[in-house]
Design an enzyme around this catalytic site. Structure first.
Site, mmCIF file in Angstrom:
data_model
loop_
_atom_site.group_PDB
_atom_site.id
_atom_site.type_symbol
_atom_site.label_atom_id
_atom_site.label_comp_id
_atom_site.label_asym_id
_atom_site.label_seq_id
_atom_site.Cartn_x
_atom_site.Cartn_y
_atom_site.Cartn_z
ATOM 1 N N GLU A 34 60.232 44.251 37.083
ATOM 2 C CA GLU A 34 58.800 44.285 37.407
ATOM 3 C C GLU A 34 58.425 45.688 37.884
ATOM 4 O O GLU A 34 59.114 46.281 38.719
ATOM 5 C CB GLU A 34 58.481 43.250 38.491
ATOM 6 C CG GLU A 34 57.133 43.395 39.169
ATOM 7 C CD GLU A 34 55.959 43.415 38.204
ATOM 8 O OE1 GLU A 34 55.021 44.221 38.422
ATOM 9 O OE2 GLU A 34 55.964 42.631 37.232
ATOM 10 N N TRP A 63 47.739 48.639 38.312
ATOM 11 C CA TRP A 63 48.090 49.885 37.629
ATOM 12 C C TRP A 63 47.037 50.941 37.940
ATOM 13 O O TRP A 63 45.836 50.674 37.836
ATOM 14 C CB TRP A 63 48.164 49.664 36.122
ATOM 15 C CG TRP A 63 49.393 48.944 35.687
ATOM 16 C CD1 TRP A 63 49.536 47.603 35.493
ATOM 17 C CD2 TRP A 63 50.668 49.533 35.410
ATOM 18 N NE1 TRP A 63 50.828 47.313 35.106
ATOM 19 C CE2 TRP A 63 51.544 48.473 35.048
ATOM 20 C CE3 TRP A 63 51.150 50.835 35.424
ATOM 21 C CZ2 TRP A 63 52.875 48.702 34.714
ATOM 22 C CZ3 TRP A 63 52.487 51.057 35.090
ATOM 23 C CH2 TRP A 63 53.332 50.008 34.733
ATOM 24 N N GLY A 88 48.989 38.747 37.186
ATOM 25 C CA GLY A 88 47.629 38.265 37.353
ATOM 26 C C GLY A 88 47.528 37.031 38.219
ATOM 27 O O GLY A 88 46.530 36.819 38.909
ATOM 28 N N VAL A 221 59.377 50.250 32.963
ATOM 29 C CA VAL A 221 59.980 50.341 31.630
ATOM 30 C C VAL A 221 59.128 51.265 30.775
ATOM 31 O O VAL A 221 57.932 51.019 30.578
ATOM 32 C CB VAL A 221 60.120 48.950 30.987
ATOM 33 C CG1 VAL A 221 60.478 49.069 29.505
ATOM 34 C CG2 VAL A 221 61.166 48.133 31.722
ATOM 35 N N TRP A 469 16.478 42.434 41.885
ATOM 36 C CA TRP A 469 15.911 41.145 42.272
ATOM 37 C C TRP A 469 15.082 40.582 41.115
ATOM 38 O O TRP A 469 14.415 41.329 40.384
ATOM 39 C CB TRP A 469 14.997 41.343 43.486
ATOM 40 C CG TRP A 469 14.228 40.116 43.881
ATOM 41 C CD1 TRP A 469 14.606 39.148 44.741
ATOM 42 C CD2 TRP A 469 12.929 39.729 43.394
ATOM 43 N NE1 TRP A 469 13.659 38.176 44.852
ATOM 44 C CE2 TRP A 469 12.602 38.502 44.022
ATOM 45 C CE3 TRP A 469 12.007 40.271 42.499
ATOM 46 C CZ2 TRP A 469 11.406 37.829 43.793
ATOM 47 C CZ3 TRP A 469 10.834 39.604 42.259
ATOM 48 C CH2 TRP A 469 10.535 38.402 42.900
ATOM 49 N N HIS A 493 40.729 38.896 31.548
ATOM 50 C CA HIS A 493 41.413 37.943 30.680
ATOM 51 C C HIS A 493 41.785 38.576 29.338
ATOM 52 O O HIS A 493 41.554 37.970 28.283
ATOM 53 C CB HIS A 493 40.517 36.721 30.414
ATOM 54 C CG HIS A 493 40.086 35.991 31.627
ATOM 55 N ND1 HIS A 493 38.995 35.133 31.632
ATOM 56 C CD2 HIS A 493 40.592 35.952 32.885
ATOM 57 C CE1 HIS A 493 38.842 34.626 32.840
ATOM 58 N NE2 HIS A 493 39.799 35.106 33.619
ATOM 59 N N ASN A 539 45.266 32.419 32.926
ATOM 60 C CA ASN A 539 46.517 32.275 33.673
ATOM 61 C C ASN A 539 47.262 30.995 33.320
ATOM 62 O O ASN A 539 48.455 31.029 32.986
ATOM 63 C CB ASN A 539 46.250 32.312 35.180
ATOM 64 C CG ASN A 539 47.510 32.110 35.993
ATOM 65 O OD1 ASN A 539 48.440 32.909 35.922
ATOM 66 N ND2 ASN A 539 47.557 31.029 36.747
#
Length: 565
Positions: A34, A63, A88, A221, A469, A493, A539
């Site tokens: 991770e 990130w 997430g 990575v 408004w 998403h 998710n």
């Protein structure tokens, strides 16, 4: 352990699940890598555990320097992508929606064999520990879900529900078991006291004690390692050193932005684009980074009198929502969402403002993720191209006008002070600031929001420009279509950038077992695999993908495939 059976890149909504499932066999050696910090069970930060999404305000979990273009011709703006264990699921708004049967049947039609609704439904049911369902005949599931009871809803939400019911919108008790149009309490990823993330639900103390599971956090990575067209591991930066990680099979779980980024930096993508950046193409796969989808949405802020507010001690964000069908020709049903947010801040003034949102949950528009540099420290270019497809703007306008019309109902208008269309910025970031400055602003906000309505209206109108408004119970200043569309922002998403599909489809990146076409020993398992974005916050579908992928990985040995670049 120096040699692993599985190297999992990314400990987010997908990777944490895979690490837990693949390490269940003590003979299988698993390494989970991770890029962000770890959050072990005895050290979960308070803002991540919070049932209000306070963690979404902490820059340490994301990130750095990542930006995205929301629509064609719009400027690039900061965009959040998690970099923390749980990904997430550790920073999202806690919504736990499955989506609609048609979403997954579309995956099947796109060439993702075995991913239709009837195939994925058992996996949703296997992971959901839904406290509001009868579980007397079932075993414990890993992922807690519950809803805010209706008796605890703020009066503004109850009033909106009543107005929708008067229009014929039905009440739905469990939207995940009864998909389709209707008004429902939002299922939330939490138990009674804390957030449920993939890290807390799957990487438990017992799982972490397994001798065959290694976890390497704060390790970036940068590329994959090849032996011809076979992946043998990855290169990572960790604790100031470069590490060469080796595994029989590598699985990218870095999300719909960073999984394609790793592929492209490693030479898998559109060959002409890679050559321009000095990257030697290993495999020409034009679909890598393409097919990017997201849900476009907007927010309306409502200043509230005390009688209409969420109780101050309730740390809740999403309260209720309604799925609606736009009725647009050639578009699926239940394609738009109107939703209610109970508070805008974890601070004391949070319940003084509620929000109503409008979103398009079945968009056709598609964008892309591309590289601007071979340097792994340079963020990719993210272009969502929201509303580019001509079928999308009218349906988003339908959702926004439906929300607007509910707010203009006399009974609803009597429950709030003023309504404001917000600018296209993540809503919580408009109402919250960190540190000492945030403390001062919180004091000022509490004062302003409880001042006479004209003063509150004047100050809010200045602070939210170019939002404005537009209504209260006495008068309205109608919103134009252009203003509504200018307020649209991307949700967090992103999906579809390494989509499953048939090998003869140049836009498909993976086969139905999540293996990269043309490369052996390499899979992708996260929201990027989705041929089409589901009509849901991503998710829960991503966790489902991981549960199903774990079974596929353990039952389908890697096969070598040779495709010339």
């Amino acid at each position: 352990m120096n040699q692993f059976d599985f190297l999992i890149v990314g400990g987010g909504s997908a990777g944490a699940v895979l690490a837990a499932r693949l390490s269940e066999d003590p003979a299988t050696r698993v390494l989970l890598v991770e890029a962000g910090r770890d959050t072990p069970p005895n050290a979960i930060p308070a803002d991540i555990a919070d049932t209000f999404p306070s963690s979404s305000l902490n820059p340490d979990y994301f990130w750095p320097k990542l930006e995205a273009v929301r629509s064609t011709g719009s400027p690039s703006r900061p965009y959040l992508q998690a970099r923390v264990m749980g990904g997430g699921s550790s920073v999202m708004g806690l919504w736990a929606l499955r989506g609609l049967p048609g979403d997954y049947d579309d995956w099947l039609a796109a060439g993702a064999a075995g991913w239709g609704w009837n195939d994925v439904l058992p996996y949703f049911r296997r992971l959901e520990n839904d406290a509001d369902r009868d579980q007397s005949q079932t075993t414990a599931k890993p992922y807690p879900i519950q809803r805010l009871p209706r008796e605890e809803w703020p009066a503004i939400v109850k009033t909106i529900e009543q107005a929708a019911a008067a229009r014929g919108v039905r009440e739905v008790q469990d939207v995940n078991e009864e998909p389709g149009d209707g008004f429902f309490a939002i299922p939330l990823s939490q138990d009674a006291n804390s957030r449920a993330s993939s890290a807390s639900a799957y990487l438990t103390d017992a799982v972490r004690r397994r001798g065959n599971l290694a976890i390497m956090s704060e390790a970036h990575v940068t590329s994959l390692r090849f032996d011809g067209l076979r992946i043998i591991g990855a290169t990572a930066r960790h604790a100031g050193t470069i590490k060469q990680l080796s595994a029989r099979e590598t699985i990218l779980c870095a999300g719909a932005i960073y999984s394609p980024t790793i592929l492209m930096r490693s030479g898998i993508g559109l060959a002409s684009d890679l050559r321009r950046l000095g990257i030697t193409p290993i495999l020409n796969r034009p679909g890598v980074g393409r097919n990017l989808q997201n849900h476009p949405y907007l927010h309306i802020a409502l200043t509230l009198p005390p009688r209409s507010r969420l109780a101050g001690h309730l740390r809740r964000f999403g309260i209720a929502a309604m799925r609606l069908s736009s009725g647009a020709s050639g578009c699926p049903g239940s394609d738009v969402l109107v939703f209610m947010i109970g508070r805008v801040s974890p601070r004391s003034y949070g319940p003084d403002i509620a929000m109503m949102g409008a979103a398009l949950y079945a968009p056709f528009s598609r964008g892309r993720v591309t590289l601007t540099s071979a340097d792994p420290d340079v963020p990719p270019c993210v272009e969502f191209r929201l509303l580019d497809d001509v079928r999308d703007p009218p349906r988003l306008l339908y959702a926004a006008r439906y929300a607007e019309s509910l707010l203009l109902e006399p009974t609803v208008a009597a429950a709030y002070k003023d309504a404001f269309l917000l600018p296209p910025v993540l809503s919580l970031h408009q109402f919250n600031r960190p540190g000492f400055r945030g403390n001062l602003l919180a004091i000022a906000a509490k004062t302003v929001l409880n001042a006479p309505a004209p003063m509150t209206r004047m100050i809010m109108n200045r602070l939210i420009q170019p939002g404005r408004w537009f209504a209260n119970r006495f008068t309205q200043l109608p919103l134009t279509d252009a203003e509504i569309l200018a307020a649209v922002a991307p949700m967090v998403h992103p999906s579809g950038t390494c989509a499953m599909g048939r090998p003869d489809n140049p836009m498909a990146v993976l086969d139905h077992n999540c293996r990269v076409h043309g490369i052996s020993n390499l899979r992708v398992v996260d929201a990027s695999v989705m041929p089409r974005i589901p009509s849901a916050n991503t998710n829960l579908p991503t966790i489902m993908v991981s549960e199903r992928a774990a079974d596929l990985i353990l039952s389908t040995p890697e096969k070598v495939a040779r495709v010339e670049c």
